[in-house]
Design an enzyme around this catalytic site. Structure first.
Site, short mmCIF file in Angstrom:
data_model
loop_
_atom_site.label_atom_id
_atom_site.label_comp_id
_atom_site.label_asym_id
_atom_site.label_seq_id
_atom_site.Cartn_x
_atom_site.Cartn_y
_atom_site.Cartn_z
N GLU A 270 99.17 6.88 -34.40
CA GLU A 270 99.73 7.23 -33.10
C GLU A 270 98.56 7.27 -32.12
O GLU A 270 97.66 8.08 -32.28
CB GLU A 270 100.40 8.61 -33.12
CG GLU A 270 101.72 8.66 -33.83
CD GLU A 270 102.90 8.18 -32.98
OE1 GLU A 270 102.67 7.43 -32.01
OE2 GLU A 270 104.02 8.52 -33.32
N HIS B 294 102.36 1.00 -33.89
CA HIS B 294 101.77 2.02 -34.76
C HIS B 294 100.91 1.40 -35.86
O HIS B 294 99.91 1.98 -36.28
CB HIS B 294 102.86 2.91 -35.34
CG HIS B 294 103.53 3.75 -34.30
ND1 HIS B 294 104.88 3.72 -34.07
CD2 HIS B 294 103.02 4.63 -33.42
CE1 HIS B 294 105.17 4.55 -33.09
NE2 HIS B 294 104.06 5.12 -32.67
N HIS C 54 109.24 7.64 -27.51
CA HIS C 54 108.62 6.67 -26.61
C HIS C 54 109.65 6.24 -25.58
O HIS C 54 110.79 5.94 -25.95
CB HIS C 54 108.17 5.44 -27.40
CG HIS C 54 107.37 5.80 -28.60
ND1 HIS C 54 107.92 5.97 -29.85
CD2 HIS C 54 106.05 6.04 -28.74
CE1 HIS C 54 106.99 6.30 -30.70
NE2 HIS C 54 105.84 6.35 -30.06
N HIS D 37 99.93 3.62 -26.41
CA HIS D 37 101.28 3.42 -25.89
C HIS D 37 101.81 4.70 -25.24
O HIS D 37 101.28 5.77 -25.45
CB HIS D 37 102.23 2.94 -27.00
CG HIS D 37 102.30 3.86 -28.17
ND1 HIS D 37 101.40 3.80 -29.21
CD2 HIS D 37 103.16 4.86 -28.48
CE1 HIS D 37 101.70 4.73 -30.10
NE2 HIS D 37 102.77 5.39 -29.69
N CYS E 68 110.20 14.46 -29.32
CA CYS E 68 109.22 13.52 -28.80
C CYS E 68 109.70 12.11 -29.12
O CYS E 68 110.47 11.90 -30.05
CB CYS E 68 107.84 13.77 -29.39
SG CYS E 68 107.80 13.86 -31.17
N GLU F 212 98.68 7.73 -28.40
CA GLU F 212 99.68 7.95 -27.36
C GLU F 212 99.09 8.50 -26.07
O GLU F 212 98.15 9.29 -26.08
CB GLU F 212 100.75 8.91 -27.87
CG GLU F 212 101.52 8.31 -29.03
CD GLU F 212 102.79 9.06 -29.37
OE1 GLU F 212 103.71 8.41 -29.87
OE2 GLU F 212 102.86 10.29 -29.14
N TRP G 14 100.22 15.62 -34.00
CA TRP G 14 100.23 15.80 -32.55
C TRP G 14 100.51 17.26 -32.17
O TRP G 14 99.94 17.75 -31.21
CB TRP G 14 101.17 14.84 -31.84
CG TRP G 14 102.60 14.89 -32.25
CD1 TRP G 14 103.59 15.66 -31.69
CD2 TRP G 14 103.23 14.12 -33.28
NE1 TRP G 14 104.78 15.43 -32.33
CE2 TRP G 14 104.60 14.48 -33.30
CE3 TRP G 14 102.77 13.16 -34.19
CZ2 TRP G 14 105.51 13.93 -34.19
CZ3 TRP G 14 103.68 12.60 -35.07
CH2 TRP G 14 105.03 12.98 -35.07
N TYR H 196 95.96 11.08 -27.10
CA TYR H 196 95.41 11.41 -28.42
C TYR H 196 95.57 10.22 -29.35
O TYR H 196 96.37 9.33 -29.11
CB TYR H 196 96.07 12.67 -29.02
CG TYR H 196 97.47 12.44 -29.52
CD1 TYR H 196 97.70 11.96 -30.82
CD2 TYR H 196 98.57 12.68 -28.73
CE1 TYR H 196 98.98 11.73 -31.29
CE2 TYR H 196 99.86 12.46 -29.18
CZ TYR H 196 100.05 11.99 -30.45
OH TYR H 196 101.31 11.74 -30.92
N GLU I 274 118.62 13.80 -30.05
CA GLU I 274 118.13 14.45 -31.26
C GLU I 274 118.80 15.79 -31.52
O GLU I 274 119.06 16.14 -32.67
CB GLU I 274 116.61 14.65 -31.19
CG GLU I 274 115.84 13.35 -31.24
CD GLU I 274 114.33 13.54 -31.32
OE1 GLU I 274 113.88 14.67 -31.61
OE2 GLU I 274 113.61 12.56 -31.10
#
Length: 176
Positions: free
Chosen positions: A108, A22, A64, A28, A62, A110, A157, A98, A82
């Site tokens: 970001e 980041h 990774h 990524h 969200c 991503e 995002w 994006y 979460e």
């Protein structure tokens, strides 16, 4: 130990420490999930301890994927970690890319696999306070209005998804 995520370095997919990816704005892999009850979407408010966009409202979850983890397995894992949500079917909608400034010198960039998971109003949620400080169900049209009226309360995002990828994620329900 720091978390390693799959990022492209000089065109090659490589494990990179998450915060460093980041800081450098490296492209990524990521996943995003929208849990839906009809036209209502489950939003989460990111915990204040998050290293970027703390306290912002965003999609259901969200993250990774780990180096050797599939996008779908990652989506299931993060719903559980979460929000304590398990057992929902995941419908892959699309892969989007994006790039967004998320504050504190972090970017970001991503390549995101987006999933939608249908749920009912009786969905059991157990928030992990290290990740999530609040949740709410909101009608998609009300979300459109809320983001338009107070964009800085929502993650970059989520705003990009609603603005550029709305129909492929949510279908033909027109915005407010």
């Amino acid at each position: 130990m720091s978390e390693m995520i799959p990022a492209w370095v000089n065109g090659e997919l490589t494990p990179v420490e998450k915060l460093e990816a980041h800081r450098q704005g490296l492209r990524h892999k990521a996943i995003s999930v929208f849990v839906m009850d009809g036209d209502r979407v489950l939003l989460q408010r990111r915990a204040l301890g998050k290293y970027h966009t703390p306290g912002f409202w965003t999609n259901t979850c969200c993250t990774h994927p780990a180096w050797d983890e599939s996008a779908e397995d990652c989506a299931r894992r993060r719903l559980r970690e979460e929000l304590g949500i398990t057992g929902l079917p995941l419908d892959f909608r699309q892969r989007v890319e994006y790039r967004a400034d998320v504050g504190n010198g972090l970017i970001e960039h991503e390549v995101v696999d987006i999933f939608v998971a249908p749920a009912g109003p009786d969905l059991r949620i157990e928030m992990n306070p290290d990740e999530v400080m609040d949740v709410r169900w909101i009608d998609l049209r009300d979300l459109d209005r809320a983001v338009r009226d107070e964009p800085d309360a929502y993650t970059p995002w989520l705003r990009i998804y609603l603005d550029q990828h709305r129909e492929s994620i949510f279908g033909s329900l027109s915005p407010a």
